[in-house]
Design a protein around this motif. Structure first.
Motif, PDB file in Angstrom:
ATOM      1  N   THR A   1       0.839  -1.194   0.000  1.00  0.00           N
ATOM      2  CA  THR A   1       0.000   0.000   0.000  1.00  0.00           C
ATOM      3  C   THR A   1       0.873   1.243   0.000  1.00  0.00           C
ATOM      4  O   THR A   1       2.012   1.231   0.472  1.00  0.00           O
ATOM      5  N   ILE A   2       0.321   2.295  -0.543  1.00  0.00           N
ATOM      6  CA  ILE A   2       1.000   3.585  -0.554  1.00  0.00           C
ATOM      7  C   ILE A   2      -0.036   4.662  -0.256  1.00  0.00           C
ATOM      8  O   ILE A   2      -1.154   4.633  -0.769  1.00  0.00           O
ATOM      9  N   LYS A   3       0.323   5.582   0.631  1.00  0.00           N
ATOM     10  CA  LYS A   3      -0.570   6.681   0.980  1.00  0.00           C
ATOM     11  C   LYS A   3      -0.270   7.879   0.096  1.00  0.00           C
ATOM     12  O   LYS A   3       0.857   8.078  -0.354  1.00  0.00           O
ATOM     13  N   GLY A   4      -1.280   8.660  -0.141  1.00  0.00           N
ATOM     14  CA  GLY A   4      -1.117   9.886  -0.910  1.00  0.00           C
ATOM     15  C   GLY A   4      -1.886  11.013  -0.267  1.00  0.00           C
ATOM     16  O   GLY A   4      -2.817  10.784   0.513  1.00  0.00           O
ATOM     17  N   SER A   5      -1.501  12.230  -0.595  1.00  0.00           N
ATOM     18  CA  SER A   5      -2.219  13.394  -0.091  1.00  0.00           C
ATOM     19  C   SER A   5      -2.276  14.454  -1.180  1.00  0.00           C
ATOM     20  O   SER A   5      -1.451  14.470  -2.097  1.00  0.00           O
ATOM     21  N   CYS A   6      -3.256  15.315  -1.062  1.00  0.00           N
ATOM     22  CA  CYS A   6      -3.433  16.363  -2.057  1.00  0.00           C
ATOM     23  C   CYS A   6      -4.133  17.555  -1.419  1.00  0.00           C
ATOM     24  O   CYS A   6      -5.076  17.384  -0.642  1.00  0.00           O
TER      25      CYS A   6
ATOM     26  N   LYS B   1      -6.886  32.139  -6.335  1.00  0.00           N
ATOM     27  CA  LYS B   1      -6.356  33.156  -5.420  1.00  0.00           C
ATOM     28  C   LYS B   1      -5.333  32.559  -4.466  1.00  0.00           C
ATOM     29  O   LYS B   1      -4.800  33.257  -3.609  1.00  0.00           O
ATOM     30  N   GLY B   2      -5.090  31.241  -4.582  1.00  0.00           N
ATOM     31  CA  GLY B   2      -4.131  30.570  -3.707  1.00  0.00           C
ATOM     32  C   GLY B   2      -4.720  30.098  -2.393  1.00  0.00           C
ATOM     33  O   GLY B   2      -4.003  29.620  -1.519  1.00  0.00           O
ATOM     34  N   ARG B   3      -6.033  30.177  -2.251  1.00  0.00           N
ATOM     35  CA  ARG B   3      -6.706  29.729  -1.033  1.00  0.00           C
ATOM     36  C   ARG B   3      -6.925  28.223  -1.098  1.00  0.00           C
ATOM     37  O   ARG B   3      -7.420  27.697  -2.100  1.00  0.00           O
ATOM     38  N   LYS B   4      -6.578  27.523  -0.025  1.00  0.00           N
ATOM     39  CA  LYS B   4      -6.786  26.075   0.025  1.00  0.00           C
ATOM     40  C   LYS B   4      -8.277  25.812   0.189  1.00  0.00           C
ATOM     41  O   LYS B   4      -8.904  26.287   1.129  1.00  0.00           O
ATOM     42  N   VAL B   5      -8.853  25.045  -0.764  1.00  0.00           N
ATOM     43  CA  VAL B   5     -10.292  24.785  -0.741  1.00  0.00           C
ATOM     44  C   VAL B   5     -10.636  23.363  -0.314  1.00  0.00           C
ATOM     45  O   VAL B   5     -11.766  23.092   0.075  1.00  0.00           O
ATOM     46  N   MET B   6      -9.658  22.448  -0.389  1.00  0.00           N
ATOM     47  CA  MET B   6      -9.916  21.067   0.016  1.00  0.00           C
ATOM     48  C   MET B   6      -8.605  20.383   0.381  1.00  0.00           C
ATOM     49  O   MET B   6      -7.575  20.643  -0.231  1.00  0.00           O
ATOM     50  N   ILE B   7      -8.672  19.507   1.396  1.00  0.00           N
ATOM     51  CA  ILE B   7      -7.551  18.626   1.711  1.00  0.00           C
ATOM     52  C   ILE B   7      -8.032  17.192   1.528  1.00  0.00           C
ATOM     53  O   ILE B   7      -9.207  16.883   1.757  1.00  0.00           O
ATOM     54  N   PHE B   8      -7.112  16.334   1.090  1.00  0.00           N
ATOM     55  CA  PHE B   8      -7.485  14.992   0.665  1.00  0.00           C
ATOM     56  C   PHE B   8      -6.371  14.025   1.039  1.00  0.00           C
ATOM     57  O   PHE B   8      -5.191  14.342   0.904  1.00  0.00           O
ATOM     58  N   GLY B   9      -6.757  12.867   1.537  1.00  0.00           N
ATOM     59  CA  GLY B   9      -5.809  11.794   1.801  1.00  0.00           C
ATOM     60  C   GLY B   9      -6.352  10.494   1.253  1.00  0.00           C
ATOM     61  O   GLY B   9      -7.575  10.288   1.210  1.00  0.00           O
ATOM     62  N   SER B  10      -5.459   9.629   0.805  1.00  0.00           N
ATOM     63  CA  SER B  10      -5.917   8.379   0.204  1.00  0.00           C
ATOM     64  C   SER B  10      -4.903   7.271   0.427  1.00  0.00           C
ATOM     65  O   SER B  10      -3.748   7.512   0.775  1.00  0.00           O
TER      66      SER B  10
END
Length: 139
Positions: free
Chosen positions: A101-106, A112-121
């Motif tokens: 398995t390998i984890k990922g993030s995004c 405008k450079g504002r973070k709208v979502m965080i994601f992990g998988s």
């Protein structure tokens, strides 16, 4: 970029573009278009999740041998801000590996450079797939 790092038809339909995919990192862009909006006129959460998942896939593809089979087996996301317009940028990283398995993030940012979502998988790598010289399934 290696030839196998390309967008699939579904990703093309969403308007995704691979900006960079190398050394376990990827940057993808996707425009807000009305056809990706939900009823209130905001970008549909499924479109955002698709962008993040695809960005992590491209980060992983940049590390594995062409043709390696792998699939998402778990994901989690948090929506931070609504998206009403503009070009989104997904910045993904392939991370911690444990056996097959390998984890990922995004993180997804608006124009405008504002973070709208965080994601992990978490992805399951096919048995005997090589990643950076490590052969999985032979631990």
């Amino acid at each position: 970029m290696p030839a196998w790092i390309t967008c699939a038809p579904f990703e093309q339909m969403l308007g995704m573009e691979i900006v960079k995919a190398e050394a376990g990192e990827a940057i993808l862009a996707m425009p807000f278009v009305k056809s990706l909006a939900q009823g209130a006129g905001l970008m549909h959460g499924g479109a955002l999740v698709s962008l993040a998942d695809t960005a992590v896939v491209m980060a992983i593809k940049s590390m594995v041998a062409p043709g390696t089979h792998f699939a998402t087996i778990a994901m989690e996301n948090r929506f931070l801000h609504p998206v009403k317009q503009g070009i989104l940028q997904a910045r993904a990283r392939a991370g911690e590996r444990d056996g097959s398995t390998i984890k990922g993030s995004c993180d997804i940012f608006d124009e405008k450079g504002r973070k709208v979502m965080i994601f992990g998988s978490v992805f399951k790598i096919a048995r005997d797939a090589e990643i950076k010289g490590v052969v999985y399934g032979k631990d």
